[in-house]
Design a protein around this motif. Structure first.
Motif, PDB file in Angstrom:
ATOM      1  N   TYR A 170       0.859  -1.177   0.000  1.00 36.77           N
ATOM      2  CA  TYR A 170       0.000   0.000   0.000  1.00 36.77           C
ATOM      3  C   TYR A 170       0.898   1.230   0.000  1.00 36.77           C
ATOM      4  O   TYR A 170       1.765   1.375   0.869  1.00 36.77           O
ATOM      5  CB  TYR A 170      -0.906   0.012   1.234  1.00 36.77           C
ATOM      6  CG  TYR A 170      -1.974   1.077   1.198  1.00 36.77           C
ATOM      7  CD1 TYR A 170      -3.112   0.913   0.422  1.00 36.77           C
ATOM      8  CD2 TYR A 170      -1.839   2.251   1.941  1.00 36.77           C
ATOM      9  CE1 TYR A 170      -4.106   1.880   0.387  1.00 36.77           C
ATOM     10  CE2 TYR A 170      -2.831   3.220   1.906  1.00 36.77           C
ATOM     11  CZ  TYR A 170      -3.959   3.035   1.129  1.00 36.77           C
ATOM     12  OH  TYR A 170      -4.929   4.005   1.091  1.00 36.77           O
ATOM     13  N   VAL A 171       0.726   2.107  -0.966  1.00 33.73           N
ATOM     14  CA  VAL A 171       1.568   3.295  -1.114  1.00 33.73           C
ATOM     15  C   VAL A 171       0.797   4.518  -0.641  1.00 33.73           C
ATOM     16  O   VAL A 171      -0.382   4.694  -0.977  1.00 33.73           O
ATOM     17  CB  VAL A 171       2.012   3.468  -2.582  1.00 33.73           C
ATOM     18  CG1 VAL A 171       2.830   4.741  -2.761  1.00 33.73           C
ATOM     19  CG2 VAL A 171       2.824   2.259  -3.038  1.00 33.73           C
ATOM     20  N   ASP A 172       1.466   5.381   0.122  1.00 32.57           N
ATOM     21  CA  ASP A 172       0.790   6.543   0.680  1.00 32.57           C
ATOM     22  C   ASP A 172       1.752   7.716   0.767  1.00 32.57           C
ATOM     23  O   ASP A 172       2.983   7.550   0.686  1.00 32.57           O
ATOM     24  CB  ASP A 172       0.246   6.224   2.073  1.00 32.57           C
ATOM     25  CG  ASP A 172      -1.011   7.001   2.419  1.00 32.57           C
ATOM     26  OD1 ASP A 172      -1.276   8.034   1.758  1.00 32.57           O
ATOM     27  OD2 ASP A 172      -1.735   6.593   3.346  1.00 32.57           O
TER      28      ASP A 172
ATOM     29  N   ALA B  75       0.345   9.159   6.087  1.00 34.43           N
ATOM     30  CA  ALA B  75       0.569   7.916   6.828  1.00 34.43           C
ATOM     31  C   ALA B  75       0.831   8.200   8.300  1.00 34.43           C
ATOM     32  O   ALA B  75       0.320   7.505   9.183  1.00 34.43           O
ATOM     33  CB  ALA B  75       1.744   7.150   6.216  1.00 34.43           C
ATOM     34  N   LEU B  76       1.614   9.231   8.575  1.00 30.53           N
ATOM     35  CA  LEU B  76       1.856   9.620   9.967  1.00 30.53           C
ATOM     36  C   LEU B  76       0.553  10.034  10.644  1.00 30.53           C
ATOM     37  O   LEU B  76       0.331   9.737  11.828  1.00 30.53           O
ATOM     38  CB  LEU B  76       2.867  10.768  10.012  1.00 30.53           C
ATOM     39  CG  LEU B  76       3.402  11.173  11.387  1.00 30.53           C
ATOM     40  CD1 LEU B  76       4.208  10.047  12.002  1.00 30.53           C
ATOM     41  CD2 LEU B  76       4.264  12.428  11.259  1.00 30.53           C
ATOM     42  N   SER B  77      -0.320  10.689   9.898  1.00 34.82           N
ATOM     43  CA  SER B  77      -1.618  11.098  10.443  1.00 34.82           C
ATOM     44  C   SER B  77      -2.487   9.889  10.782  1.00 34.82           C
ATOM     45  O   SER B  77      -3.220   9.895  11.779  1.00 34.82           O
ATOM     46  CB  SER B  77      -2.357  11.999   9.436  1.00 34.82           C
ATOM     47  OG  SER B  77      -1.601  13.146   9.125  1.00 34.82           O
ATOM     48  N   ILE B  78      -2.401   8.846   9.947  1.00 35.29           N
ATOM     49  CA  ILE B  78      -3.166   7.628  10.223  1.00 35.29           C
ATOM     50  C   ILE B  78      -2.675   6.977  11.512  1.00 35.29           C
ATOM     51  O   ILE B  78      -3.470   6.492  12.330  1.00 35.29           O
ATOM     52  CB  ILE B  78      -3.065   6.653   9.040  1.00 35.29           C
ATOM     53  CG1 ILE B  78      -3.835   7.224   7.837  1.00 35.29           C
ATOM     54  CG2 ILE B  78      -3.611   5.270   9.411  1.00 35.29           C
ATOM     55  CD1 ILE B  78      -3.617   6.460   6.551  1.00 35.29           C
TER      56      ILE B  78
ATOM     57  N   ILE C 284       7.789  21.003   4.412  1.00 38.14           N
ATOM     58  CA  ILE C 284       6.721  21.286   5.374  1.00 38.14           C
ATOM     59  C   ILE C 284       5.489  20.514   4.932  1.00 38.14           C
ATOM     60  O   ILE C 284       5.016  20.668   3.807  1.00 38.14           O
ATOM     61  CB  ILE C 284       6.385  22.791   5.431  1.00 38.14           C
ATOM     62  CG1 ILE C 284       7.619  23.608   5.775  1.00 38.14           C
ATOM     63  CG2 ILE C 284       5.266  23.040   6.431  1.00 38.14           C
ATOM     64  CD1 ILE C 284       8.170  23.377   7.161  1.00 38.14           C
ATOM     65  N   GLY C 285       4.974  19.663   5.814  1.00 34.42           N
ATOM     66  CA  GLY C 285       3.788  18.890   5.482  1.00 34.42           C
ATOM     67  C   GLY C 285       2.685  19.112   6.489  1.00 34.42           C
ATOM     68  O   GLY C 285       2.905  19.637   7.579  1.00 34.42           O
ATOM     69  N   CYS C 286       1.481  18.687   6.120  1.00 32.82           N
ATOM     70  CA  CYS C 286       0.352  18.813   7.035  1.00 32.82           C
ATOM     71  C   CYS C 286      -0.612  17.661   6.792  1.00 32.82           C
ATOM     72  O   CYS C 286      -1.038  17.421   5.659  1.00 32.82           O
ATOM     73  CB  CYS C 286      -0.368  20.145   6.822  1.00 32.82           C
ATOM     74  SG  CYS C 286      -1.774  20.402   7.930  1.00 32.82           S
ATOM     75  N   GLY C 287      -0.907  16.932   7.863  1.00 37.32           N
ATOM     76  CA  GLY C 287      -1.925  15.898   7.801  1.00 37.32           C
ATOM     77  C   GLY C 287      -3.183  16.387   8.490  1.00 37.32           C
ATOM     78  O   GLY C 287      -3.110  17.055   9.527  1.00 37.32           O
TER      79      GLY C 287
ATOM     80  N   ARG D 272       6.869   3.790  11.068  1.00 35.52           N
ATOM     81  CA  ARG D 272       5.721   3.255  11.812  1.00 35.52           C
ATOM     82  C   ARG D 272       4.421   3.800  11.223  1.00 35.52           C
ATOM     83  O   ARG D 272       3.413   3.082  11.152  1.00 35.52           O
ATOM     84  CB  ARG D 272       5.844   3.629  13.286  1.00 35.52           C
ATOM     85  CG  ARG D 272       4.670   3.214  14.154  1.00 35.52           C
ATOM     86  CD  ARG D 272       4.907   3.592  15.610  1.00 35.52           C
ATOM     87  NE  ARG D 272       3.761   3.294  16.439  1.00 35.52           N
ATOM     88  CZ  ARG D 272       2.787   4.166  16.713  1.00 35.52           C
ATOM     89  NH1 ARG D 272       2.829   5.395  16.197  1.00 35.52           N
ATOM     90  NH2 ARG D 272       1.776   3.816  17.490  1.00 35.52           N
ATOM     91  N   GLY D 273       4.437   5.062  10.800  1.00 36.93           N
ATOM     92  CA  GLY D 273       3.265   5.620  10.141  1.00 36.93           C
ATOM     93  C   GLY D 273       2.921   4.865   8.870  1.00 36.93           C
ATOM     94  O   GLY D 273       1.743   4.609   8.576  1.00 36.93           O
ATOM     95  N   SER D 274       3.945   4.479   8.110  1.00 34.63           N
ATOM     96  CA  SER D 274       3.715   3.698   6.895  1.00 34.63           C
ATOM     97  C   SER D 274       3.076   2.359   7.239  1.00 34.63           C
ATOM     98  O   SER D 274       2.190   1.875   6.519  1.00 34.63           O
ATOM     99  CB  SER D 274       5.045   3.473   6.159  1.00 34.63           C
ATOM    100  OG  SER D 274       5.695   4.692   5.900  1.00 34.63           O
ATOM    101  N   ALA D 275       3.523   1.743   8.334  1.00 39.85           N
ATOM    102  CA  ALA D 275       2.917   0.482   8.775  1.00 39.85           C
ATOM    103  C   ALA D 275       1.463   0.696   9.167  1.00 39.85           C
ATOM    104  O   ALA D 275       0.594  -0.121   8.844  1.00 39.85           O
ATOM    105  CB  ALA D 275       3.707  -0.101   9.941  1.00 39.85           C
ATOM    106  N   ALA D 276       1.190   1.801   9.866  1.00 43.49           N
ATOM    107  CA  ALA D 276      -0.189   2.100  10.263  1.00 43.49           C
ATOM    108  C   ALA D 276      -1.084   2.279   9.042  1.00 43.49           C
ATOM    109  O   ALA D 276      -2.242   1.850   9.031  1.00 43.49           O
ATOM    110  CB  ALA D 276      -0.227   3.351  11.142  1.00 43.49           C
TER     111      ALA D 276
END
Length: 409
Positions: free
Chosen positions: A205-207, A212-215, A238-241, A390-394
């Motif tokens: 699953y690609v995100d 992904a961190l937000s999930i 700079i990112g924002c979830g 870990r976010g990618s795993a989530a």
């Protein structure tokens, strides 16, 4: 997966086989079962009556879902004799976190981080490797190699890995597994899921990395007890979830929360995206160090040295950090005015320097947040690259639970 072993409450295995229906990329997907499993994952241990209240399902539907999940070794009930009222004891439900595992990988310009986790995104193994090339095929080779290395580290437990999440910066269409554009990797329309899947049979699953961190925060962090939150990530970009009204915002085209490219900076500064005046041109760690290097006429100045200068009171160094804080505060006020989050998490590797820009960030936020939008709580939290993986795993775990990886298995 037919020989996978169910996990005891303490996380160890007991040798009992998990039902053979647990296959790569597939968990039970009946709507009620998925809903109940999600609730227990996020909030367990939780009494089944509370599951019914939170999900709106009938007690009968919850009981049937719990029976199926228990039979498959995914959840267990704990007999609490000290119940609040006389009669039948309360039996809180918990996920058997090691009944199924996931891989999470985050790709940076020059390195890859990978983790193997439980169903609750608890890290079991981690790997960090350099990335020699950002050519898509080479990245896919490296990702597959990291997956293999993590499976080897897991040993016999590798048979319980159901899928892998791979996250990169930029515009990602998760439904198709295509990275539409990633300025930092210099990618456009890269079929990353297909490339990795060709090299490794594990469902992928690609995100987007921030989404992904937000999930991870939605399912296992600050989102568990709030209806809406935002995450601001500060680093090379700079990112924002955004988590709004109970769901992470993905956008119809894989773009959402790109506040790093709001035109709130000086119009004469060119961004890596090719536009002028983006927040990133002032507030990213690369922009801050470049500004201080120019002021000091020292092209080799490191971020560590720049931070030391600012903390020692150097006006030019402090000014660069404070300008970044002001622009970030304005960007966060814009987010708060638009979606009204209950809390904002300021995260990322650069948050270790929060003392240098946090005051200006809050001042600008308070000056521009409208009405009750300004009542949200701002919390700073440093993230390691292992946290990103870990976010990618989530992200993969969510896709597994919701059946989005089943088609690849």
């Amino acid at each position: 997966m037919s020989d996978a072993r169910a996990a005891r409450d303490d996380g160890s295995t007991d040798g009992d086989a998990v039902a053979s229906c647990l296959e790569w990329g597939r968990l039970p997907t009946a709507p009620a079962v998925t809903t109940v499993l999600t609730e227990i994952l996020k909030r367990g241990p939780i009494p089944r009556i509370e599951v019914a209240q939170r999900t709106g399902l009938s007690q009968t539907a919850v009981t049937k879902a719990v029976a199926r999940l228990t039979e498959q070794g995914l959840i267990s009930a704990h007999d609490h004799r000290r119940s609040a009222a006389p009669g039948r004891p309360v039996q809180p439900l918990s996920v058997q976190a090691r009944a199924a595992l996931a891989i999470g990988i985050t790709v940076r310009v020059d390195e890859i981080f990978g983790v193997a986790t439980t169903l609750r995104a608890e890290v079991l193994q981690s790997i960090h490797r350099p990335l020699a090339s950002t050519v898509p095929a080479a990245v896919a080779d490296s990702v597959a190699a990291v997956i293999d290395a993590l499976l080897a580290e897991l040993g016999p437990d590798a048979e319980r890995v159901l899928g892998a999440g791979v996250a990169v910066s930029g515009e990602v269409d998760s439904a198709s597994g295509i990275v539409r554009t990633s300025p930092r990797l210099n990618w456009r329309d890269v079929p990353l899921r297909e490339l990795v899947h060709e090299r490794h049979g594990l469902p992928v699953y690609v995100d987007n990395d921030v989404r992904a961190l937000s999930i991870a925060e939605e399912w296992f962090g600050i989102g568990v007890n709030t209806n809406s939150f935002a995450i601001l990530t500060i680093g090379a970009g700079i990112g924002c979830g955004l988590y709004v009204n109970g769901d992470v915002v993905a956008g119809d085209h894989g773009v959402a929360g790109e506040i790093g490219h709001l035109p709130l900076g000086p119009s004469d500064l060119l961004c890596t995206c090719g536009r002028h005046g983006c927040v990133e041109t002032v507030a990213s760690s690369s922009a801050i160090i470049q500004a201080i290097r120019a002021a000091k006429q020292d092209p080799l100045l490191t971020m560590r040295e720049a931070v030391a200068l600012a903390r020692d009171g150097d006006a030019e160094a402090r000014g660069a950090f404070e300008r970044a804080g002001s622009v970030l505060g304005l960007a966060l006020a814009t987010v708060a005015n638009l979606v009204g989050p209950g809390s904002i998490l300021v995260a990322g590797e650069s948050v270790t320097n929060y003392d240098l820009f946090g005051v200006r960030l809050r001042e600008a936020f308070e000056a521009h947040a409208f009405g009750s939008a300004g009542d949200c709580t701002i919390v700073a939290k440093s993230h390691t690259f292992e946290d990103w993986a870990r976010g990618s795993a989530a992200s993969a775990i969510q896709a597994l639970v919701e059946g989005e990886l089943a088609a690849q298995s």
